[in-house]
Design a protein around this motif. Structure first.
Motif, PDB file in Angstrom:
ATOM      1  N   ILE A  42      69.765  50.879  35.870  1.00  0.00           N
ATOM      2  CA  ILE A  42      68.338  50.993  36.161  1.00  0.00           C
ATOM      3  C   ILE A  42      67.637  49.666  35.917  1.00  0.00           C
ATOM      4  O   ILE A  42      66.806  49.219  36.730  1.00  0.00           O
ATOM      5  CB  ILE A  42      67.702  52.101  35.304  1.00  0.00           C
ATOM      6  CG1 ILE A  42      68.319  53.459  35.643  1.00  0.00           C
ATOM      7  CG2 ILE A  42      66.187  52.138  35.497  1.00  0.00           C
ATOM      8  CD1 ILE A  42      67.803  54.601  34.796  1.00  0.00           C
ATOM      9  N   VAL A  43      67.981  49.020  34.786  1.00  0.00           N
ATOM     10  CA  VAL A  43      67.384  47.719  34.473  1.00  0.00           C
ATOM     11  C   VAL A  43      67.712  46.705  35.563  1.00  0.00           C
ATOM     12  O   VAL A  43      66.856  45.912  35.981  1.00  0.00           O
ATOM     13  CB  VAL A  43      67.874  47.220  33.104  1.00  0.00           C
ATOM     14  CG1 VAL A  43      67.399  45.795  32.852  1.00  0.00           C
ATOM     15  CG2 VAL A  43      67.389  48.147  31.993  1.00  0.00           C
ATOM     16  N   SER A  44      68.937  46.743  36.048  1.00  0.00           N
ATOM     17  CA  SER A  44      69.340  45.826  37.116  1.00  0.00           C
ATOM     18  C   SER A  44      68.505  46.049  38.365  1.00  0.00           C
ATOM     19  O   SER A  44      68.078  45.098  39.032  1.00  0.00           O
ATOM     20  CB  SER A  44      70.829  46.007  37.436  1.00  0.00           C
ATOM     21  OG  SER A  44      71.630  45.703  36.305  1.00  0.00           O
ATOM     22  N   GLY A  45      68.267  47.325  38.699  1.00  0.00           N
ATOM     23  CA  GLY A  45      67.431  47.639  39.857  1.00  0.00           C
ATOM     24  C   GLY A  45      66.014  47.137  39.688  1.00  0.00           C
ATOM     25  O   GLY A  45      65.406  46.600  40.632  1.00  0.00           O
ATOM     26  N   VAL A  46      65.480  47.265  38.471  1.00  0.00           N
ATOM     27  CA  VAL A  46      64.124  46.782  38.190  1.00  0.00           C
ATOM     28  C   VAL A  46      64.056  45.258  38.333  1.00  0.00           C
ATOM     29  O   VAL A  46      63.099  44.711  38.893  1.00  0.00           O
ATOM     30  CB  VAL A  46      63.678  47.213  36.783  1.00  0.00           C
ATOM     31  CG1 VAL A  46      62.354  46.545  36.414  1.00  0.00           C
ATOM     32  CG2 VAL A  46      63.536  48.731  36.710  1.00  0.00           C
ATOM     33  N   VAL A  47      65.093  44.580  37.830  1.00  0.00           N
ATOM     34  CA  VAL A  47      65.136  43.120  37.950  1.00  0.00           C
ATOM     35  C   VAL A  47      65.167  42.710  39.418  1.00  0.00           C
ATOM     36  O   VAL A  47      64.494  41.753  39.825  1.00  0.00           O
ATOM     37  CB  VAL A  47      66.362  42.554  37.200  1.00  0.00           C
ATOM     38  CG1 VAL A  47      66.540  41.068  37.511  1.00  0.00           C
ATOM     39  CG2 VAL A  47      66.208  42.764  35.703  1.00  0.00           C
ATOM     40  N   LEU A  48      65.930  43.426  40.230  1.00  0.00           N
ATOM     41  CA  LEU A  48      65.967  43.139  41.661  1.00  0.00           C
ATOM     42  C   LEU A  48      64.588  43.331  42.286  1.00  0.00           C
ATOM     43  O   LEU A  48      64.147  42.521  43.123  1.00  0.00           O
ATOM     44  CB  LEU A  48      66.993  44.027  42.348  1.00  0.00           C
ATOM     45  CG  LEU A  48      68.465  43.687  42.107  1.00  0.00           C
ATOM     46  CD1 LEU A  48      69.358  44.786  42.669  1.00  0.00           C
ATOM     47  CD2 LEU A  48      68.823  42.353  42.745  1.00  0.00           C
ATOM     48  N   LEU A  49      63.904  44.403  41.891  1.00  0.00           N
ATOM     49  CA  LEU A  49      62.549  44.632  42.400  1.00  0.00           C
ATOM     50  C   LEU A  49      61.628  43.470  42.053  1.00  0.00           C
ATOM     51  O   LEU A  49      60.872  42.980  42.906  1.00  0.00           O
ATOM     52  CB  LEU A  49      61.988  45.931  41.828  1.00  0.00           C
ATOM     53  CG  LEU A  49      62.481  47.251  42.413  1.00  0.00           C
ATOM     54  CD1 LEU A  49      61.843  48.427  41.679  1.00  0.00           C
ATOM     55  CD2 LEU A  49      62.146  47.332  43.906  1.00  0.00           C
ATOM     56  N   LEU A  50      61.692  43.032  40.798  1.00  0.00           N
ATOM     57  CA  LEU A  50      60.828  41.941  40.363  1.00  0.00           C
ATOM     58  C   LEU A  50      61.172  40.640  41.088  1.00  0.00           C
ATOM     59  O   LEU A  50      60.281  39.891  41.500  1.00  0.00           O
ATOM     60  CB  LEU A  50      60.955  41.755  38.850  1.00  0.00           C
ATOM     61  CG  LEU A  50      60.420  42.904  37.984  1.00  0.00           C
ATOM     62  CD1 LEU A  50      60.706  42.636  36.512  1.00  0.00           C
ATOM     63  CD2 LEU A  50      58.930  43.101  38.215  1.00  0.00           C
ATOM     64  N   ALA A  51      62.475  40.376  41.238  1.00  0.00           N
ATOM     65  CA  ALA A  51      62.892  39.165  41.946  1.00  0.00           C
ATOM     66  C   ALA A  51      62.427  39.193  43.393  1.00  0.00           C
ATOM     67  O   ALA A  51      62.013  38.164  43.955  1.00  0.00           O
ATOM     68  CB  ALA A  51      64.412  39.016  41.876  1.00  0.00           C
ATOM     69  N   GLY A  52      62.484  40.378  44.016  1.00  0.00           N
ATOM     70  CA  GLY A  52      62.002  40.503  45.388  1.00  0.00           C
ATOM     71  C   GLY A  52      60.510  40.287  45.483  1.00  0.00           C
ATOM     72  O   GLY A  52      60.022  39.637  46.426  1.00  0.00           O
ATOM     73  N   CYS A  53      59.782  40.800  44.498  1.00  0.00           N
ATOM     74  CA  CYS A  53      58.327  40.621  44.503  1.00  0.00           C
ATOM     75  C   CYS A  53      57.947  39.151  44.328  1.00  0.00           C
ATOM     76  O   CYS A  53      56.959  38.680  44.904  1.00  0.00           O
ATOM     77  CB  CYS A  53      57.699  41.460  43.388  1.00  0.00           C
ATOM     78  SG  CYS A  53      57.749  43.248  43.691  1.00  0.00           S
ATOM     79  N   ILE A  54      58.728  38.418  43.525  1.00  0.00           N
ATOM     80  CA  ILE A  54      58.463  36.994  43.335  1.00  0.00           C
ATOM     81  C   ILE A  54      58.520  36.255  44.667  1.00  0.00           C
ATOM     82  O   ILE A  54      57.742  35.325  44.919  1.00  0.00           O
ATOM     83  CB  ILE A  54      59.470  36.391  42.333  1.00  0.00           C
ATOM     84  CG1 ILE A  54      59.166  36.891  40.915  1.00  0.00           C
ATOM     85  CG2 ILE A  54      59.445  34.862  42.373  1.00  0.00           C
ATOM     86  CD1 ILE A  54      60.166  36.434  39.875  1.00  0.00           C
ATOM     87  N   GLN A  55      59.442  36.686  45.533  1.00  0.00           N
ATOM     88  CA  GLN A  55      59.581  36.040  46.841  1.00  0.00           C
ATOM     89  C   GLN A  55      58.321  36.165  47.692  1.00  0.00           C
ATOM     90  O   GLN A  55      58.104  35.371  48.606  1.00  0.00           O
ATOM     91  CB  GLN A  55      60.757  36.660  47.603  1.00  0.00           C
ATOM     92  CG  GLN A  55      62.129  36.372  47.032  1.00  0.00           C
ATOM     93  CD  GLN A  55      62.537  34.938  47.240  1.00  0.00           C
ATOM     94  OE1 GLN A  55      62.696  34.173  46.296  1.00  0.00           O
ATOM     95  NE2 GLN A  55      62.707  34.543  48.497  1.00  0.00           N
TER      96      GLN A  55
END
Length: 262
Positions: free
Chosen positions: A145-158
């Motif tokens: 779940i944490v990994s998925g959240v990190v992916l979401l945040l990284a995508g939002c940074i883009q």
């Protein structure tokens, strides 16, 4: 740079191809030799890259990781770094090729020194995270779940203006006709400066790499492709936003799967 200028650069281009191929082969070898993983609560597997080998000291493990990281960064970043080096070489006016080669080497050394610092900073976090995952099963179960959240945040940074600014700064290379200082100190500082701009621009991508696994060859190839196309695209901001949307979708899917919704 004109076609005639590129023709004069064939020794440099040949050297960079050789360096890239060597670093890529070594990276693949390291990834395969460290492909073992440990099954963890939550249905995922933890890479052994953060684990010490039998008889290996803590300092030896850190040095081994840092060497692996630098070689991996050479393989990943060189495709997008070479065009900048070509622009640099075209903007430094020195009479001898040997002198130009030394300056180019200093720029490259400064650039990858910054990436080495990034790896040195990431290593303790990897150790702490690994120790927590082994010690506390509840924490290990939350990792997907944490990994998925990190992916979401990284995508939002883009999608942010901050990312657009960093990408613009990362593409701020010498323009044709501009002359740069041709001394060793300036070359080293230029490499350091570009390394800092590049690490900031690629922060989201590198975070993803650490989350999905440093030894994940498929993930490494995808991130390398994204960085290269993003850097060299005629519309880099548009591509950055497009890939951000894709990362967000992958992150959301990862969270849904981790929650057992599907």
């Amino acid at each position: 740079m004109t076609s005639q200028g590129l023709a004069r650069e064939w020794p440099f281009l040949g050297t960079t191809v050789l360096v890239f191929m060597t670093s890529a082969v070594v990276t693949v070898y390291w990834c395969r030799s460290m492909s073992a993983s440990m099954a963890m609560p939550g249905g995922w597997s933890m890479s052994m890259v953060w684990m010490r080998m039998p008889g290996q000291t803590s300092l030896g493990a850190a040095a081994s990781f840092l060497a692996m990281w630098v070689v991996m960064m050479v393989a990943m970043m060189l495709p997008s770094f070479v065009p900048m080096l070509l622009r640099y070489r075209d903007s430094v006016h020195v009479p001898y090729e040997i002198r130009l080669a030394k300056l180019t080497t200093l720029v490259s050394a400064g650039y990858f020194f910054i990436w080495a610092i990034f790896g040195a900073m990431a290593y303790p976090f990897g150790l702490v995270s690994t120790a927590a995952e082994i010690r506390w099963p509840a924490f290990a179960r939350s990792v997907p779940i944490v990994s998925g959240v990190v992916l979401l945040l990284a995508g939002c940074i883009q999608l942010t203006a901050w990312k657009a600014r960093q990408l613009g700064r990362c593409q701020d290379v010498p323009t044709c006709g501009r002359s740069l200082p041709a001394d060793a100190r300036s070359a080293w500082q230029y490499g350091l400066g570009f390394g800092v701009r590049c690490t900031l621009c690629c922060l989201g991508f590198m975070t993803i790499l650490l989350v999905i696994g440093v030894m994940n060859l498929v993930g490494m190839l995808m991130i390398t492709s994204a960085i290269t196309i993003e850097r060299l695209s005629p519309k880099p901001q548009s591509f950055a936003r497009a890939i951000g949307v894709g990362i967000i979708a992958v992150g959301a899917l990862a969270i849904i799967r981790a929650l057992g919704v599907t």
